[in-house]
Design an enzyme around this catalytic site. Structure first.
Site, PDB file in Angstrom:
ATOM      1  N   ARG A 115       6.581  -7.499  -2.600  1.00  0.00           N
ATOM      2  CA  ARG A 115       5.406  -6.890  -2.158  1.00  0.00           C
ATOM      3  C   ARG A 115       5.646  -5.340  -2.360  1.00  0.00           C
ATOM      4  O   ARG A 115       6.566  -4.759  -2.103  1.00  0.00           O
ATOM      5  CB  ARG A 115       5.286  -6.967  -0.622  1.00  0.00           C
ATOM      6  CG  ARG A 115       4.276  -6.233   0.249  1.00  0.00           C
ATOM      7  CD  ARG A 115       4.572  -4.978   0.774  1.00  0.00           C
ATOM      8  NE  ARG A 115       3.696  -4.461   1.634  1.00  0.00           N
ATOM      9  CZ  ARG A 115       3.569  -3.341   2.210  1.00  0.00           C
ATOM     10  NH1 ARG A 115       4.802  -2.455   2.285  1.00  0.00           N
ATOM     11  NH2 ARG A 115       2.629  -3.006   2.996  1.00  0.00           N
ATOM     12  N   VAL A 116       4.524  -4.698  -2.724  1.00  0.00           N
ATOM     13  CA  VAL A 116       4.623  -3.151  -2.732  1.00  0.00           C
ATOM     14  C   VAL A 116       3.648  -2.707  -1.979  1.00  0.00           C
ATOM     15  O   VAL A 116       2.434  -3.219  -1.988  1.00  0.00           O
ATOM     16  CB  VAL A 116       4.191  -2.736  -4.263  1.00  0.00           C
ATOM     17  CG1 VAL A 116       4.044  -1.293  -4.300  1.00  0.00           C
ATOM     18  CG2 VAL A 116       5.352  -3.006  -5.209  1.00  0.00           C
ATOM     19  N   GLY A 117       3.850  -1.383  -1.084  1.00  0.00           N
ATOM     20  CA  GLY A 117       2.923  -0.916  -0.435  1.00  0.00           C
ATOM     21  C   GLY A 117       1.928   0.133  -0.930  1.00  0.00           C
ATOM     22  O   GLY A 117       1.876   0.269  -2.224  1.00  0.00           O
ATOM     23  N   ASP A 118       1.514   1.100   0.175  1.00  0.00           N
ATOM     24  CA  ASP A 118       0.675   2.223  -0.554  1.00  0.00           C
ATOM     25  C   ASP A 118       1.440   3.205  -1.062  1.00  0.00           C
ATOM     26  O   ASP A 118       0.759   4.073  -1.641  1.00  0.00           O
ATOM     27  CB  ASP A 118      -0.357   2.804   0.712  1.00  0.00           C
ATOM     28  CG  ASP A 118       0.330   3.033   1.694  1.00  0.00           C
ATOM     29  OD1 ASP A 118       1.570   2.621   1.922  1.00  0.00           O
ATOM     30  OD2 ASP A 118       0.022   4.018   2.583  1.00  0.00           O
ATOM     31  N   THR A 178       7.822   6.104   6.478  1.00  0.00           N
ATOM     32  CA  THR A 178       7.469   6.531   5.205  1.00  0.00           C
ATOM     33  C   THR A 178       7.239   8.167   5.434  1.00  0.00           C
ATOM     34  O   THR A 178       6.895   8.776   6.244  1.00  0.00           O
ATOM     35  CB  THR A 178       6.039   6.169   4.877  1.00  0.00           C
ATOM     36  OG1 THR A 178       5.863   4.928   4.653  1.00  0.00           O
ATOM     37  CG2 THR A 178       5.304   6.740   3.706  1.00  0.00           C
ATOM     38  N   THR A 218       0.820   7.570   5.976  1.00  0.00           N
ATOM     39  CA  THR A 218       1.569   6.480   6.425  1.00  0.00           C
ATOM     40  C   THR A 218       0.783   5.383   7.165  1.00  0.00           C
ATOM     41  O   THR A 218      -0.261   5.965   7.604  1.00  0.00           O
ATOM     42  CB  THR A 218       2.586   6.932   6.999  1.00  0.00           C
ATOM     43  OG1 THR A 218       3.648   6.250   7.492  1.00  0.00           O
ATOM     44  CG2 THR A 218       2.029   7.820   8.282  1.00  0.00           C
ATOM     45  N   GLY A 266       0.250  -0.410   4.855  1.00  0.00           N
ATOM     46  CA  GLY A 266       0.050  -0.016   3.405  1.00  0.00           C
ATOM     47  C   GLY A 266      -0.675  -0.954   2.816  1.00  0.00           C
ATOM     48  O   GLY A 266      -1.403  -0.620   1.786  1.00  0.00           O
TER      49      GLY A 266
END
Lengths: 139, 189
Positions: free
Chosen positions: A29-32, A1, A52, A55
């Site tokens: 899935r989606v992270g931060d 990231t 980073t 997430g």
């Protein structure tokens, strides 16, 4: 990231994040990264933050929102980052996280946790001829 | 503080090219802080930095790379973001388009892809030969380990899916341990 913050010659600030997430995630899935206040955050009156790490855990804490609010309440950038990381570590001791904070004057600091290696960040400003890389120990 | 203009970002190593690109852009008077963020992140996407940014990296269980990105203006507090973006390489550019051309904050998935195409971005395959090789090793060499499934059958810590959910009982001694584990992610964003 990559989470990157910029201050232009007039002191105007912006921030952003780009990532391909975690390997072998469940499809969908989606992270931060794209979450405002988690992957990054900026209020030009105060400062900016980039993050980073894990997430799925980090997005539950909005660490960059927290770090910028910490600046607003008088902490310096390193203290602001440290507090944001500590809030996650208290609940998830093994969390891998790296938080970079810069205030509106360009003062900067960072905090990290849980990395097998060393978290690092990079900066270049003013009349610097090259980018400096700073190593950040785990708390 | 080194003074203005200034760029600061997570990670060194291959990410320094992004720092330099954004900083050098800011030395030109016609480039804004938002532009510099987009330029720096785009460099990382094109270079794939350490594999955690851009096409070809961090494939999902189906070996597809999807991208997440967000950009935020420190003056207006407006942000634009894309999540689970498929088949578009320049995720930060699409996030900028969300910021510039909508009053929304976050677009996701296939419909974010359609927005990107409508705004002039090219649809491309994000999978590389390296992605495919890595996926094959994960699936066939490592029996789908590590993965993010839990409370499923067959046991996700021992094998591949397809998985079906197990009935959960909150009186089970393991139930709360699963909700607040000490474990870190198997890989990071």
């Amino acid at each position: 990231t990559i989470s990157l913050m910029a201050i232009d010659a007039a002191g105007i600030m912006a921030a952003g994040t780009s990532t391909n997430g975690a390997s072998f995630k469940v499809p969908g899935r989606v992270g931060d990264g794209p979450i405002t206040g988690s992957g990054s955050y900026v209020d030009g009156d105060v400062g900016a933050c980039g993050a980073t790490g894990d997430g799925d855990i980090m997005m539950r804490f909005l660490p960059c929102y927290q770090a910028v609010e910490n600046l607003r309440r008088g902490m310096n950038p390193e203290e602001a980052a440290y507090d944001a990381v500590l809030r996650m570590v208290r609940k998830y001791p093994a969390v891998a996280s790296g938080i970079v904070v810069v205030d509106k004057d360009g003062e900067h600091g960072a905090a990290a946790s849980g990395w097998g290696g060393t978290f690092t960040y990079a900066f270049r400003g003013g009349l610097m001829n090259a980018t400096n890389v700073v190593g950040v120990p785990n708390i | 503080s080194p003074g203005w203009p200034m760029v600061i970002n997570t990670w060194g190593g291959p990410f320094v090219n992004a720092t330099d690109a954004a900083y050098e852009a800011l030395l030109r008077r016609d480039v804004s802080a938002l532009d510099a963020v987009e330029i720096g992140c785009t460099v990382c996407e094109e270079n794939q930095c350490d594999g955690s940014v851009g096409f070809g990296g961090s494939p999902d269980e189906n070996c597809e790379t999807t991208l997440d990105a967000m950009i935020m203006d420190g003056v207006t507090m407006k942000s634009g973001a894309v999540a689970g973006l498929r088949r578009i390489k320049n995720a930060i550019g699409v996030a900028r388009a969300v910021l510039e051309y909508t009053s929304h904050t976050l677009l996701a998935g296939d419909l974010a892809t359609q927005f990107a195409i409508d705004n002039g971005f090219q649809e491309e395959n994000l999978t590389t030969d390296a992605t495919l090789a890595r996926c094959a090793t994960w699936r066939e060499g490592n029996n789908c380990q590590p993965n993010y499934r839990q409370n499923v059958s067959p046991d996700a810590s021992a094998g591949c899916g397809p998985y079906t959910p197990l009935a959960l009982d909150s009186s089970s001694p393991d139930y709360f341990g699963l909700i607040a584990p000490d474990a870190a992610q198997a890989s990071h964003d």
